[in-house]
Design an enzyme around this catalytic site. Sequence first.
Site, PDB file in Angstrom:
ATOM      1  N   HIS A 203       0.703  -1.277   0.447  1.00  0.00           N
ATOM      2  CA  HIS A 203       0.078  -0.039   0.144  1.00  0.00           C
ATOM      3  C   HIS A 203       0.957   1.525   0.189  1.00  0.00           C
ATOM      4  O   HIS A 203       2.239   1.362   0.843  1.00  0.00           O
ATOM      5  CB  HIS A 203      -1.259  -0.115   1.620  1.00  0.00           C
ATOM      6  CG  HIS A 203      -0.441   0.250   2.879  1.00  0.00           C
ATOM      7  ND1 HIS A 203       0.297   1.078   2.909  1.00  0.00           N
ATOM      8  CD2 HIS A 203       0.128  -0.865   3.188  1.00  0.00           C
ATOM      9  CE1 HIS A 203       0.723   0.833   4.115  1.00  0.00           C
ATOM     10  NE2 HIS A 203       0.958  -0.537   4.301  1.00  0.00           N
TER      11      HIS A 203
ATOM     12  N   GLU B  96      -2.509  -7.682   7.784  1.00  0.00           N
ATOM     13  CA  GLU B  96      -1.662  -7.155   8.377  1.00  0.00           C
ATOM     14  C   GLU B  96      -1.359  -8.006   9.737  1.00  0.00           C
ATOM     15  O   GLU B  96      -2.403  -8.093  10.010  1.00  0.00           O
ATOM     16  CB  GLU B  96      -1.049  -5.804   9.009  1.00  0.00           C
ATOM     17  CG  GLU B  96       0.578  -5.863   9.169  1.00  0.00           C
ATOM     18  CD  GLU B  96       1.855  -5.764   8.342  1.00  0.00           C
ATOM     19  OE1 GLU B  96       2.055  -7.132   8.340  1.00  0.00           O
ATOM     20  OE2 GLU B  96       2.850  -5.005   7.764  1.00  0.00           O
TER      21      GLU B  96
END
Length: 395
Positions: A205, A278
């Site tokens: 990202h 994550e």
Amino acid sequence: MRVIVEADGGSRGNPGPAGYGAVVLDPADSQVLAERSESIGTATNNVAEYGGLIAGLRAAAELGATHVEVRMDSKLVVEQMSGRWQIKNAGLRPLAAQAADLARRFTAVSYSWIPRERNTRADALANRAMDSAAGIVRPERASPQENDAEGDLPRPPLAGPDSAGRIAARKVAADAALLARGAAGAIRSWEPRGGTPLRLLLVRHGETTRTAERRYSGRGDVPLTERGLAQARAVAARLAGVPLAAVVTSPLERCVRTAEVIALAERAPIVVDEDLVECDFGEWEGLTFRDVRERYPTELETWLGSTAVAPPGGESLDAVAVRVDRAVERLRAHGSGVVVVVSHVSPLKLILREALAAGDAFLYRCHLDPAGMSTVDMWPDGAVSVRSVNDTSHV
């Protein structure tokens, strides 16, 4: 009848694809009495927050509630509805008036601010609504019973995310997958392969404030910075003209927003995969790397020494690897074509580690930049070819 209303709303882009969620709870046992969720097209965060409040109050009224305790993580809505803050935004005044009109139907209504992590039920409903507004599809998950029906492989007991049983289970699953794809010799070759590979473009990202400040950023849902958004656009420009079968993303906002920018350019479908989220850094979440070194020196040293060890209150890399393996198997189901995978440092490193058949040291020696792209080809016979790692030429 007393009830608790938990409400939330949000917008990806502010303004952007927006939606709200609300739950009505029994205060005695927190049983869910009603749920409301709706996409509202393009709107701001505050408009969506008010939408959640109105939906929650309406649901409470339909249940015949007399006393309502409203809990929200929007300080603005709580303070405005409590009469402590003025409503300066003309666009919010009609919504506040509608909420106040609903509130007058009850004997008493109170408003309390709660942190976001205590508003997870309404937050989940709001995120589903935002997904719908943005055209994002979340895949249906098979139940454990359905997964069990897929084969008769031995299953060691799974005592917990960091248990020896779970680590052993991962090895069993990996070995079984290897056997299912063919003999080991069939995937060890420098010769040109037959068939068409699935090309995975692994994209981290874009930048967030925590990225720039070198902070542990796990499950905290922090947005992209302006630079991060520009990085996402750079990835989209890099992929201009590439036919994308799908853009698969972690559910966290920094990844979803990156995925939306990439997908929009090529009109590709977006699929959210929870297993690409994550690592949970537990007590280290939001702390700088230096903070952790100073406050948790022993725990940090132990964590860096073994992928089976989790940060305090968090998740081990072995546990992350278990779910990342599941995500990769779902990615393989695309068969061929190009699929963009937008995720975080830990899941992407674990995918690359497996693709390279590397040891755990790879996880600490590989660096992935925001918006960096790695390319992995996966062939029908199980062969894997890593073509690039952390390509940042586009940014």
